[in-house]
Design a protein around this motif. Structure first.
Motif, PDB file in Angstrom:
ATOM      1  N   UNK B  23       0.838  -1.207   0.000  1.00  0.00           N
ATOM      2  CA  UNK B  23       0.000   0.000   0.000  1.00  0.00           C
ATOM      3  C   UNK B  23       0.870   1.253   0.000  1.00  0.00           C
ATOM      4  N   UNK B 169       0.938  16.633   7.108  1.00  0.00           N
ATOM      5  CA  UNK B 169       0.577  15.379   7.756  1.00  0.00           C
ATOM      6  C   UNK B 169       1.711  15.031   8.704  1.00  0.00           C
ATOM      7  N   UNK B 171       4.618  13.033  10.289  1.00  0.00           N
ATOM      8  CA  UNK B 171       5.486  12.029   9.650  1.00  0.00           C
ATOM      9  C   UNK B 171       5.484  10.698  10.395  1.00  0.00           C
ATOM     10  N   UNK B 172       5.833   9.672   9.674  1.00  0.00           N
ATOM     11  CA  UNK B 172       6.003   8.375  10.297  1.00  0.00           C
ATOM     12  C   UNK B 172       7.277   8.335  11.127  1.00  0.00           C
TER      13      UNK B 172
END
Lengths: 174, 277
Positions: B23, B169, B171-172
């Motif tokens: 994904x 957004x 961040x990871x």
């Protein structure tokens, strides 16, 4: 001068525990015996949890924990108004943690754009789904980019990460 | 090999089929395709069935293309390890925009139709005097010329120096860990647009390291960018770039705005100090 940091979130997410990790005083809790069978805890907050951090020179940071159950949601906005920051704690072991976060995002929607806010997701080791990326995606759908951290509020260092993120947002806006 | 069809903008319409990708890979491909690059002549799109110009997969033995008995002209493979830099058909995870563009540039060269020999160009020097000039028949260019799409390359140091950045957004963790102070820098940029200098001053991190971190976030399309000379709006109004400013919040809503000294005292009391400086 008094400021406040508000801890909100689902029942059992660790609001009372987080306040206890920071407070100079043992937190004042307003717990009663839990009669909600879906909650695996003996006590639940029905008023507010309270603690504070004294900075000296008459400056005090008050720590408030909102009652988690939605029947007390009328109190959430009142408590969060003019807060230094809002910490939303989510329990990832609940059936639908993303839906839980939506409840708080909806409830505080008109306040969030001017709010220093951080999302703390607990129990991610036992329950890795949804992932932090899923939470971040949910926030991004609402054009929000609040810090989203995996935490164990029993660890003071993790609670400090949440507060660090709140303070950083406040410093950027100062 | 026949020339690919041409879309309304004049560039060749080219098709990429991803197969068996994660994904995250697919999301990155969608972003890369949307951002585009001025190095590409074609207008690329992601498809799920034949005909296919480029097939991108991550398997040793790639699955077949639905609806087709032939292999795609160009095969790209996604790998976990860093591939040989000379082989542009191998793309390492996490997929990077620059490497992907390199692969498509090479694919476009490979896909270009060969020049035909049906017409022989007639030079002015050999045209009979007095004769009407013959219709000039020349070998068609492989693809019709197309207007160059907007550039979407990695920001240059000059661009970083003249911009302000704000998170679109969160961040990871892998991106936050690219800098020791990533969590704090990202927290600053979640609140409002900041220049590199402002980010450095707030975080105490050297501007060069701030630039590296910001570049990493830009590569992952996590930042909104505005020119440095944009007047900093009130915080509530810059919540969404390009969106109409929201109505003023009620006086009892929103965050308190303490001064820096109080926040420094709070950090000190809790033992969560500032950055390196």
């Amino acid at each position: 001068m008094d400021l406040k940091i508000v801890f909100t979130g689902t029942p059992g997410a660790g609001k009372t525990t987080a306040i206890a990790a920071l407070s100079d005083i043992p937190p004042v809790v307003t717990d009663v015996a839990n009669t909600d069978a879906s909650l695996d805890k003996a006590l639940t907050t029905v008023g507010l949890d309270y603690g504070h951090v004294d900075l000296g020179d008459g400056v005090r940071i008050r720590l408030f924990g909102t009652p988690g159950q939605q029947r007390f949601d009328f109190m959430w906005r009142i408590i969060a108004a003019q807060a230094l920051g809002l910490v939303i704690l989510i329990d990832n072991s609940r059936p639908d943690p993303l839906a839980d976060l939506r409840v708080y995002l909806d409830h505080f929607s008109d306040m969030l754009r001017g709010m220093n806010c951080v999302i703390g997701v607990g129990r991610t080791l036992e329950c890795p789904l949804p992932t932090l990326d899923d939470f971040a995606d949910l926030l991004a759908e609402r054009e929000l980019a609040f810090p989203t951290l995996a935490v164990d509020v029993r660890e003071r260092s993790d609670v400090l990460l949440l507060v660090d993120a709140v303070i950083a947002q406040a410093e950027a806006a100062a | 090999m026949s020339a690919p069809p041409v879309d309304a903008d004049g560039g060749p319409a080219l098709r990429i089929m991803p197969a068996g990708l994660s994904k995250n890979d697919l999301l990155r491909l969608e972003v890369f395709i949307g951002v585009r690059s001025d190095r590409l002549r074609g207008r690329w799109s992601l498809v799920s069935q034949a005909p296919v110009d480029v097939y991108i997969h991550d398997a040793d033995d790639p699955p077949t293309i639905p609806g087709s008995l032939t292999r795609a002209p160009v095969q790209l493979r996604v790998t976990e390890s860093s591939p040989d830099a000379a082989d542009v058909t191998l793309l390492a995870r996490p997929l990077q925009f620059d490497a992907f563009v390199e692969a498509l540039v090479a694919a476009e060269r490979q896909l270009a139709a060969p020049a035909t020999s049906a017409a022989i160009p007639i030079s002015a020097a050999t045209r009979p005097v007095g004769a009407a000039p013959a219709a000039r028949a020349v070998a068609p260019a492989p693809w019709p010329s197309a207007p160059e799409p907007a550039a979407a390359a990695r920001p240059t140091p000059a661009e970083l120096a003249t911009g302000r950045f704000r998170l679109r957004r969160w961040p990871g963790a892998n991106l936050l860990q690219t800098s020791r102070y990533g969590l704090r820098m990202a927290s600053f940029m979640s609140a409002r647009f900041l220049s590199l200098r402002e980010l450095s001053q707030l975080s105490g991190v050297e501007e060069q390291e701030c630039a590296r971190f910001v570049s990493t976030l830009i590569d992952s399309t996590l930042l909104r960018v505005e020119p440095l000379d944009t007047a900093a709006p009130p915080r509530a109004a810059d919540a969404v770039a390009g969106a109409p400013a929201p109505a003023a919040a009620p006086a009892d809503a929103g965050a308190a705005r303490p001064g820096r000294s109080l926040l420094t005292s709070l950090r000190s009391k809790l033992g969560i100090g500032h950055g390196p400086r």
